[in-house]
Design a protein around this motif. Sequence first.
Motif, PDB file in Angstrom:
ATOM      1  N   GLN A 113       0.826  -1.201   0.000  1.00 60.74           N
ATOM      2  CA  GLN A 113       0.000   0.000   0.000  1.00 60.74           C
ATOM      3  C   GLN A 113       0.867   1.261   0.000  1.00 60.74           C
ATOM      4  O   GLN A 113       0.570   2.237  -0.698  1.00 60.74           O
ATOM      5  N   SER A 114       1.942   1.248   0.792  1.00 62.37           N
ATOM      6  CA  SER A 114       2.838   2.403   0.829  1.00 62.37           C
ATOM      7  C   SER A 114       3.512   2.616  -0.523  1.00 62.37           C
ATOM      8  O   SER A 114       3.658   3.754  -0.984  1.00 62.37           O
ATOM      9  N   LEU A 115       3.922   1.543  -1.174  1.00 62.35           N
ATOM     10  CA  LEU A 115       4.539   1.657  -2.496  1.00 62.35           C
ATOM     11  C   LEU A 115       3.556   2.226  -3.515  1.00 62.35           C
ATOM     12  O   LEU A 115       3.914   3.086  -4.330  1.00 62.35           O
ATOM     13  N   SER A 116       2.319   1.761  -3.479  1.00 65.13           N
ATOM     14  CA  SER A 116       1.312   2.268  -4.403  1.00 65.13           C
ATOM     15  C   SER A 116       1.073   3.763  -4.196  1.00 65.13           C
ATOM     16  O   SER A 116       0.984   4.530  -5.149  1.00 65.13           O
ATOM     17  N   GLN A 117       0.990   4.184  -2.925  1.00 66.96           N
ATOM     18  CA  GLN A 117       0.772   5.598  -2.636  1.00 66.96           C
ATOM     19  C   GLN A 117       1.973   6.441  -3.069  1.00 66.96           C
ATOM     20  O   GLN A 117       1.816   7.552  -3.584  1.00 66.96           O
ATOM     21  N   HIS A 118       3.162   5.896  -2.896  1.00 65.91           N
ATOM     22  CA  HIS A 118       4.369   6.631  -3.285  1.00 65.91           C
ATOM     23  C   HIS A 118       4.432   6.809  -4.809  1.00 65.91           C
ATOM     24  O   HIS A 118       4.900   7.842  -5.302  1.00 65.91           O
ATOM     25  N   LEU A 119       3.979   5.820  -5.540  1.00 67.92           N
ATOM     26  CA  LEU A 119       3.945   5.960  -6.997  1.00 67.92           C
ATOM     27  C   LEU A 119       2.954   7.037  -7.427  1.00 67.92           C
ATOM     28  O   LEU A 119       3.199   7.788  -8.373  1.00 67.92           O
ATOM     29  N   ARG A 120       1.826   7.126  -6.725  1.00 64.58           N
ATOM     30  CA  ARG A 120       0.849   8.168  -7.055  1.00 64.58           C
ATOM     31  C   ARG A 120       1.368   9.563  -6.705  1.00 64.58           C
ATOM     32  O   ARG A 120       1.001  10.542  -7.341  1.00 64.58           O
ATOM     33  N   GLN A 123      -0.492   4.127 -13.507  1.00 63.93           N
ATOM     34  CA  GLN A 123      -1.075   2.848 -13.904  1.00 63.93           C
ATOM     35  C   GLN A 123      -0.519   1.718 -13.056  1.00 63.93           C
ATOM     36  O   GLN A 123      -1.250   0.805 -12.639  1.00 63.93           O
ATOM     37  N   PHE A 124       0.771   1.756 -12.772  1.00 64.45           N
ATOM     38  CA  PHE A 124       1.374   0.749 -11.899  1.00 64.45           C
ATOM     39  C   PHE A 124       0.739   0.774 -10.505  1.00 64.45           C
ATOM     40  O   PHE A 124       0.529  -0.277  -9.885  1.00 64.45           O
ATOM     41  N   SER A 125       0.461   1.957 -10.004  1.00 65.05           N
ATOM     42  CA  SER A 125      -0.131   2.065  -8.669  1.00 65.05           C
ATOM     43  C   SER A 125      -1.509   1.420  -8.621  1.00 65.05           C
ATOM     44  O   SER A 125      -1.890   0.823  -7.608  1.00 65.05           O
ATOM     45  N   SER A 126      -2.281   1.515  -9.704  1.00 64.10           N
ATOM     46  CA  SER A 126      -3.601   0.869  -9.723  1.00 64.10           C
ATOM     47  C   SER A 126      -3.461  -0.654  -9.668  1.00 64.10           C
ATOM     48  O   SER A 126      -4.244  -1.334  -8.988  1.00 64.10           O
ATOM     49  N   TYR A 127      -2.467  -1.208 -10.376  1.00 59.30           N
ATOM     50  CA  TYR A 127      -2.244  -2.651 -10.311  1.00 59.30           C
ATOM     51  C   TYR A 127      -1.775  -3.068  -8.920  1.00 59.30           C
ATOM     52  O   TYR A 127      -2.177  -4.122  -8.402  1.00 59.30           O
ATOM     53  N   LEU A 128      -0.939  -2.245  -8.284  1.00 58.00           N
ATOM     54  CA  LEU A 128      -0.483  -2.563  -6.935  1.00 58.00           C
ATOM     55  C   LEU A 128      -1.623  -2.497  -5.926  1.00 58.00           C
ATOM     56  O   LEU A 128      -1.611  -3.224  -4.923  1.00 58.00           O
ATOM     57  N   ASP A 129      -2.598  -1.637  -6.168  1.00 56.31           N
ATOM     58  CA  ASP A 129      -3.769  -1.605  -5.289  1.00 56.31           C
ATOM     59  C   ASP A 129      -4.523  -2.936  -5.349  1.00 56.31           C
ATOM     60  O   ASP A 129      -4.997  -3.435  -4.310  1.00 56.31           O
ATOM     61  N   ASP A 130      -4.638  -3.513  -6.546  1.00 55.79           N
ATOM     62  CA  ASP A 130      -5.285  -4.826  -6.663  1.00 55.79           C
ATOM     63  C   ASP A 130      -4.491  -5.899  -5.924  1.00 55.79           C
ATOM     64  O   ASP A 130      -5.068  -6.746  -5.229  1.00 55.79           O
ATOM     65  N   VAL A 131      -3.168  -5.872  -6.056  1.00 53.21           N
ATOM     66  CA  VAL A 131      -2.330  -6.846  -5.349  1.00 53.21           C
ATOM     67  C   VAL A 131      -2.453  -6.666  -3.838  1.00 53.21           C
ATOM     68  O   VAL A 131      -2.531  -7.642  -3.081  1.00 53.21           O
ATOM     69  N   SER A 132      -2.498  -5.417  -3.390  1.00 54.96           N
ATOM     70  CA  SER A 132      -2.638  -5.156  -1.956  1.00 54.96           C
ATOM     71  C   SER A 132      -3.974  -5.672  -1.426  1.00 54.96           C
ATOM     72  O   SER A 132      -4.044  -6.203  -0.308  1.00 54.96           O
ATOM     73  N   SER A 133      -5.033  -5.546  -2.211  1.00 54.25           N
ATOM     74  CA  SER A 133      -6.335  -6.068  -1.777  1.00 54.25           C
ATOM     75  C   SER A 133      -6.294  -7.589  -1.627  1.00 54.25           C
ATOM     76  O   SER A 133      -6.834  -8.146  -0.657  1.00 54.25           O
ATOM     77  N   ILE A 134      -5.636  -8.265  -2.559  1.00 46.47           N
ATOM     78  CA  ILE A 134      -5.518  -9.730  -2.453  1.00 46.47           C
ATOM     79  C   ILE A 134      -4.681 -10.104  -1.237  1.00 46.47           C
ATOM     80  O   ILE A 134      -4.980 -11.084  -0.530  1.00 46.47           O
ATOM     81  N   GLN A 135      -3.633  -9.343  -0.964  1.00 52.79           N
ATOM     82  CA  GLN A 135      -2.801  -9.623   0.204  1.00 52.79           C
ATOM     83  C   GLN A 135      -3.573  -9.409   1.500  1.00 52.79           C
ATOM     84  O   GLN A 135      -3.346 -10.131   2.495  1.00 52.79           O
TER      85      GLN A 135
END
Length: 691
Positions: free
Chosen positions: A58-65, A87-99
């Motif tokens: 989640q922190s990585l996704s926010q940092h990309l945004r 766009q990468f941050s949106s994919y990481l949000d999906d991965v974070s939800s699965i985690q």
Amino acid sequence: MAIEKLHLEDALEDSPQTRSLLSVFEKDAMTLKKYTTGLHNCCQRIMKAQNELCAATQSLSQHLRDFEIQKFPLESDDSVLSSTLKQFSSYLDDVSSIQQVLSAQFSETMMYPLSRFLQADLEEVTTLCEMFQLASNEHDSAMNRYMRLPKKKDSERHRQECSEELYLMRKKFHQTSLHYYSSLNALQYKRKCSLLEPIMGYLHAQRAFFQMGQDAVGKKEIEDFLNNISTSVQGVQQEMKTETKKTVELIDTLEQQSAHLYHAEPMVDMPYIPPNTNLTQKAGYLFVRRGKHIQMPGPIGKQLIATKWERCFFFTVGGNLMSQSRDQLAGSLVLDLNEPGVLAEPHESDDRRFVFQVLSPKSKRNIVLQAENEREKDEWICTLNNIVRESGYVKDKNPQVKPKERTSSTSSASKQGSISPDQSSSSRRINPFDQSANEVLDSLDSAIDNATFVESFVVRFLGSMEVPTDRGEKLVQETMRQIMAARAIHNVFKMTESRLVVSSECMRLIDPSNNTVRTQFALADISFWAAHPENTRLFAFITRTKPPGATQSTFSCHVFECNISAEEICLAIGTATKLAFQALMQRKLPPGVGKEKKVMEKIQHVKTREKNILLQNIQQLEDAPEGEEDNLHNLPLSPDGKYLVLTATDESEDLAESGDLAQPMENLTVESMQQPISDDLDIEEEPESEA
């Protein structure tokens, strides 16, 4: 394989063989508890790691945004890198939800069964073990007291008490033993499921996680996106590799070309390079001598002048000698080379070589400078004298062209040492702040001459910049700051002088050299104007522009400097726009609206006056004779008897004869009534307001 058990039938007897077998079960339970505690710690570590991985993603996704809101000086707002990271941050949000789902499954299927087995079953065995030991000790004590009873008959009561106590303790010991033995026997079954259940839950959660990950991340669009980004990255790496190769070659070339520059003085075996005596601009580092007065101690208190040499970057721009230290953002004025009598010549110094000086008789200044070698010294002297010669002055001679006398004035730019050449026909550079604004009215066309409001000012253009909105004092101030900072950083000191003509028709910038219009702004396109709150000679205004084919307008902020208070210019712009707005509203009114209102007022006034006259005449009439009263009664009256009823023929004939009826009353309009009434009542028609 059969499971070992403790025989509940042997619990009451409590034989040594039973006790020995019980100790084996107890040792097994303690070992199982120790192992389960270690297993719980391992699972807890996995749980913490999973939670940390989820938070880190989640922190990585926010940092990309956050890359989009960073203000990189060399990165544009609409760069491809910003959209790609988003766009990468949106994919990481999906991965974070699965985690997060995996973390919840770990807690439910792995940690909960293991914690329940450790805290419920194993802790229960430990508690029953303590109770068993306590009950066993109490039973042994009661047995000892009972066995020590004497043979005397007078102690019958005491024997009954001891017998009752032994009964209770033996019953308690037996019940505790039965529960303890059964818990130890059940532990052998729980061992086989409680240790396998958390591991099984871990693997089930991982399988579900990988399945969800495959559904979320294994899409075709993500695969295409990654392939495109990979190809782009490889292209950038290849481009960087090529650029690195070119850079290495360029470095080698520059090193070879600069070999002779490494020496402060040319070597004996190096070819002689003569100085360039035709330069009109030059820049480089020089040492400048500065003097400082030092007060000596003592009753006399003499002052000595200490000499200090400082290394500064000197350059020429706009007929001025400028200097700038490394920690400064902009250069400062050292000397105006347009002053009469300025001369650069060699100078003999006792402690320094390659020294030259720049003399200015007008300002009584003597600037002593030191170059690195003889060639640099000669080039600097020739360059400065060339600039002085072009400005119209030579040594011990009057200027070739005498400029027009002007009254000097100061500005913020002159304080910074920024002086731009004059645009007049004189060959000598004139301070642009000395321009007069009285001549501009002669060059205006008929549209400006017919304007209801005209004022002109001398301004100097500093720069323009596109802004996001069409108004705001903070926006204007920030734009001024950025433009002034950019001019300072890039050493831009030249300014274009214009005459700003503010009228109720438009705003124009006039070239003072030939009285031609440089640009024109419609008042309708000017959305905001303001002066700088601290520097009263700076002002700016925002204009809107809609390019052909565009759906939205763009806004630009234009910054100027003036030699009067900027508030006066802002007040003039406000007055012009107010008058233009009033004229626009007047043009939008329908034709004759003002005259119709006055005509209707006059009609109402005439009707009121005629009514009053009629009432007065009626009051003055005499009563009719007796013979005529019958004739009056035979007249056609209205049903209420208040007025006479005329026939249509009589009414039209009477009105036609009087000339008051030109058309039926229901078709009578204001336009048809206007001219006759105005002629009759002598109404003055107001001329229509000019646009």
